[in-house]
Scaffold this active site. Structure first.
Site, PDB file in Angstrom:
ATOM      1  N   GLU A 437       0.843  -1.183   0.000  1.00  0.00           N
ATOM      2  CA  GLU A 437       0.000   0.000   0.000  1.00  0.00           C
ATOM      3  C   GLU A 437       0.890   1.249   0.000  1.00  0.00           C
ATOM      4  O   GLU A 437       1.762   1.403   0.844  1.00  0.00           O
ATOM      5  CB  GLU A 437      -0.880  -0.033   1.256  1.00  0.00           C
ATOM      6  CG  GLU A 437      -1.544   1.261   1.580  1.00  0.00           C
ATOM      7  CD  GLU A 437      -1.981   1.320   3.050  1.00  0.00           C
ATOM      8  OE1 GLU A 437      -1.833   0.322   3.782  1.00  0.00           O
ATOM      9  OE2 GLU A 437      -2.459   2.386   3.452  1.00  0.00           O
ATOM     10  N   ASP A 510      -0.581  -1.010   6.078  1.00  0.00           N
ATOM     11  CA  ASP A 510      -0.321  -0.402   7.380  1.00  0.00           C
ATOM     12  C   ASP A 510      -1.157  -1.075   8.461  1.00  0.00           C
ATOM     13  O   ASP A 510      -2.246  -1.564   8.195  1.00  0.00           O
ATOM     14  CB  ASP A 510      -0.693   1.090   7.347  1.00  0.00           C
ATOM     15  CG  ASP A 510       0.360   1.915   6.616  1.00  0.00           C
ATOM     16  OD1 ASP A 510       1.498   1.441   6.515  1.00  0.00           O
ATOM     17  OD2 ASP A 510       0.021   3.019   6.160  1.00  0.00           O
ATOM     18  N   ASP A 512      -3.011   0.110  10.613  1.00  0.00           N
ATOM     19  CA  ASP A 512      -3.982   1.062  11.162  1.00  0.00           C
ATOM     20  C   ASP A 512      -5.321   0.899  10.454  1.00  0.00           C
ATOM     21  O   ASP A 512      -5.500  -0.010   9.649  1.00  0.00           O
ATOM     22  CB  ASP A 512      -3.454   2.499  11.030  1.00  0.00           C
ATOM     23  CG  ASP A 512      -3.310   2.913   9.562  1.00  0.00           C
ATOM     24  OD1 ASP A 512      -3.643   2.101   8.678  1.00  0.00           O
ATOM     25  OD2 ASP A 512      -2.866   4.042   9.308  1.00  0.00           O
ATOM     26  N   ASP A 514      -6.841   2.648   8.179  1.00  0.00           N
ATOM     27  CA  ASP A 514      -6.804   2.771   6.720  1.00  0.00           C
ATOM     28  C   ASP A 514      -6.237   1.514   6.079  1.00  0.00           C
ATOM     29  O   ASP A 514      -6.724   1.045   5.049  1.00  0.00           O
ATOM     30  CB  ASP A 514      -5.961   3.983   6.292  1.00  0.00           C
ATOM     31  CG  ASP A 514      -6.694   5.283   6.575  1.00  0.00           C
ATOM     32  OD1 ASP A 514      -7.940   5.243   6.667  1.00  0.00           O
ATOM     33  OD2 ASP A 514      -6.025   6.318   6.731  1.00  0.00           O
TER      34      ASP A 514
END
Ligand code: TSJ
Length: 646
Positions: A437, A510, A512, A514
Site C-alpha cells: 500500500e 499499514d 492502522d 486505513d
C-alpha cells in the site's frame, strides 16, 4: 446439553433426572490433565483456543434452543476480558445427582466427558467440532461463575481453575428460567487474551441464520458496540444477505427442504450475474468447510436437473455436449444444511461430512424439488439454463484459446505492469510478490527486498478507496488490473492456475484503520475474482511490527502489545525508547526487510476462505450507506491489535 448424560425426551416436558448411565461418560477425576495439555481439548492456547472456550459454552445454549426451550442468547465480552453467556432456557438442573452425590450443575462443570455420543435424541450439535464440555472451559478459567434460574429460585456456584470454590447456593427467587455463565480465561494458560470480534460476530450471525427465530446478542463492552441477530427467514435470508451488492437473476431465493426421522435437509439458492460460486454447507449447524456427502449430493443433483430439464425442453440442443457442474454453478450462491442423528466428521480439520447415506438422500430431494420448481417457474428455468449454456460456451472458448496460446508458446508475451518490480527467479514456486500500500512504502520495499525472488507491486490505496463505487467497476480500476496482470492467471473463464507467477502473494498494509480498510478491499476483490488463489493457499498477509524499542544503538521490534508488556515486565532498569509505528512508510528499506520481508524473521498469515468471507462482510459495511455499522467498525478497531488484526 451435551455434558449431561441424562435421557432427555424432547416429545414431553417430563425429564427423569436420576436415570444416569454413569458408564456413558468416562469420568476423568483430574482436570489437571486438561490444564497440562489444553491444546488437546481446545486446539491451542492462542486466539483460536479462546474462541473455542466461547463456542463451547454457546453451543450448550444452542442445544437448549434445539431442544425447543430457549429463544434468546446473549454473549457479553467485558472490558476486563470476562465473557458472559446467558440464555433463557430451562436452566441447568441443580438437583443432587443420585450416584455422584453432588449437584448436577457441579457435575457438568467438573467432570470431563469424552465428547462421545449421548443419546439425547433430535439432531444436536453434539459430537461436532467442539463438544469437549463445559468442564474444559472451567478447567482453563481463572474463575467461572454460574447462575441458574429454575423452579422459581436463583442458584449460584463459583469455580476456580476447574474446582468449586463455593457450594451451590440458593440466593433469592426467580421469575423466569435460564442459565448465565461468566468466565475469565486463565492467564497461566493463555498468554494473551484478545478476542477476535470479527470472527465472534460472524459466527453468532451465522448461528442466528441457521436457527430461525433465535435472537442472539453480542455486547462488546470495551468498544461499546452491540449487535443483535435474529432472522425469521433462516438460510434463505442468509443467501439474500450474501447476495447483497450482487445482481440476482431471479427475484426469490429457491428453497428446498425435506425432513424425516433421521435426516433433515434444507437448501437455499439464488443465482447472480457473477462468475464465481459461493456454496456453504453445514451439518448440524457446524460449518463443513471441507464439504462432504451433503454437498456432493447437492452438486450432482443440480447438474443433473439442469441437463435433464434442458434436454426435455429442448433448451439444450440434441447434439450439444452436457453442461458441466462448473457451468451450472456459475454465479450461484447457495447454502446446504443437513441435520442428522450421528454425523461423522472427517477430513483434516474434521469439517467434512462423511455419512454415505446422506448423499443419495440430498440428491433425491434436490432432484425432485428443483425439477418441480423449474416446472412451476419455466421463465426462471429457461433463464438459468441459458446462463449455464453461455458459461459453457465461454469456458470451452477459453480452453481452446489457452491450448492455442500454449502450443504457440505465446505465454511470455504478456506485458507486465510498469510499476511492478519483478524478481530475477522464474520458477513460480520460489517467487513471492508483495502488494504494498502506498508509493513510499513501495519504494522502501523495492530497495529493501531480496530481488532474487521477491517482486514488489505498489498500489495506491487512495485510488482503491473509492467509497460506494459499484464494486463491479473495480475491475476497470487500473491498480487492480495491474495486480491481475502481475499475478498472471487471468480471471473468470480465462483463469489458468498454470500461469500463476508467484506462489506467495503477500498483502502488506499499514497496521492502522486505513490499512485494514485497504486490506479488506483487496481481500474482497480477491475473494470475488481470484477465489481459487485463496482456496489453494497462495494469499498471505504480512504483519508489520507495531513497536520499535531502542536502547542505545540496539533496536528490537515488537509485533503486539503483549510483547511490549512482557518486555516492560522483564526489563526493570528502563532506559528503553519505545516508538509506535504509524505506517510502513516510517520504516527505512533495511528496517522493512528486517521486520516484514525477511523470510527468517517476518510474520505471515495465510488467508483462509473464512477470512475472505469476513472481509467481504466488512466490505459491505464499509462501502454501504449505513453510518452505524461503519462507526461500530471503527470503534471495534480503534486499537488495531484487538481485532481485525492478525
Ligand atoms: F454448559 C454450560 F453449562 F456452560 C451452559 C449450559 C452454558 C449456558 C450458557 C447454558 C447452558 C444451558 C443448559 N442452558 N440450558 C441448559 N439446559 C439444561 O441443561 C437442561 C435443562 C432442563 C432439562 C430438563 O429435561 O428438564 C434438561 C437439560 C439438558
Amino acid at each position: 446439553m451435551r455434558a449431561l448424560p441424562e435421557k432427555v425426551n424432547h416429545n414431553s416436558t417430563a425429564t427423569v433426572i436420576g436415570d444416569y448411565g454413569v458408564e456413558q461418560i468416562k469420568v476423568l477425576e483430574d482436570l489437571e490433565a486438561v490444564r497440562m495439555r489444553p491444546g488437546m481439548y481446545i486446539g491451542g492456547t492462542g486466539q483460536d483456543g479462546l474462541m473455542h472456550l466461547i463456542w463451547e459454552i454457546v453451543d450448550n445454549a444452542i442445544d437448549e434452543h434445539l431442544a425447543g426451550s430457549c429463544t434468546e442468547i446473549k454473549v457479553t465480552v467485558h472490558e476486563d476480558n470476562r465473557v458472559t453467556v446467558e440464555d433463557n432456557g430451562r436452566g441447568v438442573p441443580v438437583e443432587i445427582h443420585p450416584e455422584a452425590g453432588v449437584n448436577t450443575l457441579e457435575l457438568v462443570f467438573t467432570k470431563l466427558h469424552t465428547g462421545g455420543k449421548f443419546d439425547t435424541g433430535g439432531y444436536k450439535v453434539s459430537g461436532g467440532l467442539h463438544g469437549v464440555g463445559a468442564s474444559v472451559v472451567n478447567a482453563l478459567s481463572e474463575f467461572l461463575e454460574v447462575e441458574v434460574q429454575r423452579n422459581g429460585h436463583r442458584y449460584y456456584q463459583k469455580f476456580s481453575r476447574g474446582t468449586p470454590v463455593s457450594e451451590l447456593k440458593q440466593n433469592g427467587s426467580a421469575q423466569g428460567t435460564g442459565t448465565t455463565v461468566t468466565f475469565l480465561p486463565d492467564r497461566e494458560i493463555f498468554s494473551e487474551i484478545k478476542y477476535d470480534f470479527a470472527r465472534l460476530s460472524h459466527r453468532l450471525k451465522e448461528l442466528a441464520y441457521l436457527n430461525p427465530g433465535l435472537a442472539i446478542h453480542l455486547d462488546n463492552r470495551a468498544a461499546g458496540v452491540q449487535r443483535r441477530y435474529q432472522f425469521e427467514g433462516g438460510i434463505a435470508a442468509y443467501v439474500k444477505e450474501l447476495n447483497e451488492g450482487r445482481t440476482p437473476l431471479h427475484q426469490e431465493v429457491i428453497s428446498l427442504r425435506d425432513e424425516s426421522e433421521s435426516l433433515s435437509v434444507e437448501v437455499a439458492m439464488q443465482f447472480t450475474d457473477e462468475y464465481d460460486e459461493n456454496i456453504y454447507s453445514f451439518a448440524n449447524i457446524i460449518n463443513t468447510k471441507e464439504g462432504g456427502t451433503h454437498l456432493m449430493g447437492f452438486k450432482t443433483a443440480l447438474t443433473r436437473v439442469f441437463n435433464e430439464y434442458g434436454r426435455e425442453k429442448k433448451i439444450i440442443t440434441q447434439d450439444a455436449e452436457n453442461l458441466d457442474g462448473r457451468d451450472v454453478r456459475e454465479g450461484l450462491t447457495a447454502i446446504v444444511s443437513a441435520k442428522l442423528r450421528n454425523p461423522q466428521f472427517e477430513g483434516q480439520t474434521k469439517t467434512k461430512l462423511g455419512n454415505p447415506e446422506v448423499q443419495e438422500r440430498v440428491s433425491d430431494i434436490v432432484r425432485e424439488q428443483l425439477w418441480l420448481y423449474f416446472n412451476n417457474n419455466p421463465g426462471t428455468a429457461r433463464l438459468l439454463l441459458e446462463k449455464a449454456l453461455r458459461s459453457q460456451e465461454a469456458r470451452l472458448a477459453a480452453k481452446k484459446a489457452r491450448q492455442l496460446v500454449r502450443r504457440k508458446g505465446l505465454l511470455s508475451g504478456t506485458a507486465l505492469p510498469g510499476k511492478l518490480a519483478d524478481c530475477a527467479e522464474k520458477d513460480p514456486a520460489k517467487c513471492e510478490i508483495y502488494i504494498v500500500e502506498g508509493d513510499s512504502a513501495g519504494g522502501s520495499a523495492k530497495q529493501g527486498r531480496n530481488r532474487e525472488f521477491q517482486a514488489i507491486l505498489p498500489l495506491r490505496g487512495k485510488v482503491l478507496n473509492v467509497e460506494k463505487a459499484a464494486f463491479n467497476k473495480l475491475l476497470d480500476n487500473k491498480e487492480l488490473n495491474a495486480l491481475i496482470t502481475a499475478v498472471g492467471t487471468g480471471i473468470r473463464e480465462g483463469f489458468d492456475i498454470e500461469r500463476l507467477r508467484y506462489h506467495k502473494i503477500i498483502l502488506m498494509c499499514d497496521a492502522d484503520i486505513d490499512g485494514a480498510h485497504i486490506r479488506t478491499l483487496l481481500l474482497t476483490f480477491l475473494f470475488r475474482n481470484l477465489k481459487q488463489l485463496i482456496e489453494q493457499g497462495y494469499i498471505y498477509i504480512a504483519k508489520p511490527p507495531l513497536y520499535q524499542v531502542k536502547k542505545g544503538r540496539q533496536a528490537h521490534y515488537l509485533y503486539s502489545d503483549e510483547e511490549l508488556n512482557t518486555m516492560r515486565g522483564n526489563s526493570k532498569d528502563g532506559g528503553w525508547e519505545v516508538k509506535r509505528y504509524k505506517g510502513l512508510g516510517e520504516m527505512n528499506p533495511a528496517e522493512l526487510w528486517e521486520t516484514t520481508m525477511n523470510p527468517e524473521k517476518r510474520i505471515l498469515k495465510q488467508v483462509t476462505i473464512n477470512d475472505a468471507l469476513e472481509a467481504e462482510e466488512l466490505f459491505k459495511v464499509l462501502m454501504g450507506s449505513e453510518v452505524g455499522p461503519r462507526r461500530d467498525f471503527i470503534l471495534e478497531n480503534s486499537d488495531m491489535t484487538t481485532n481485525l488484526d492478525i
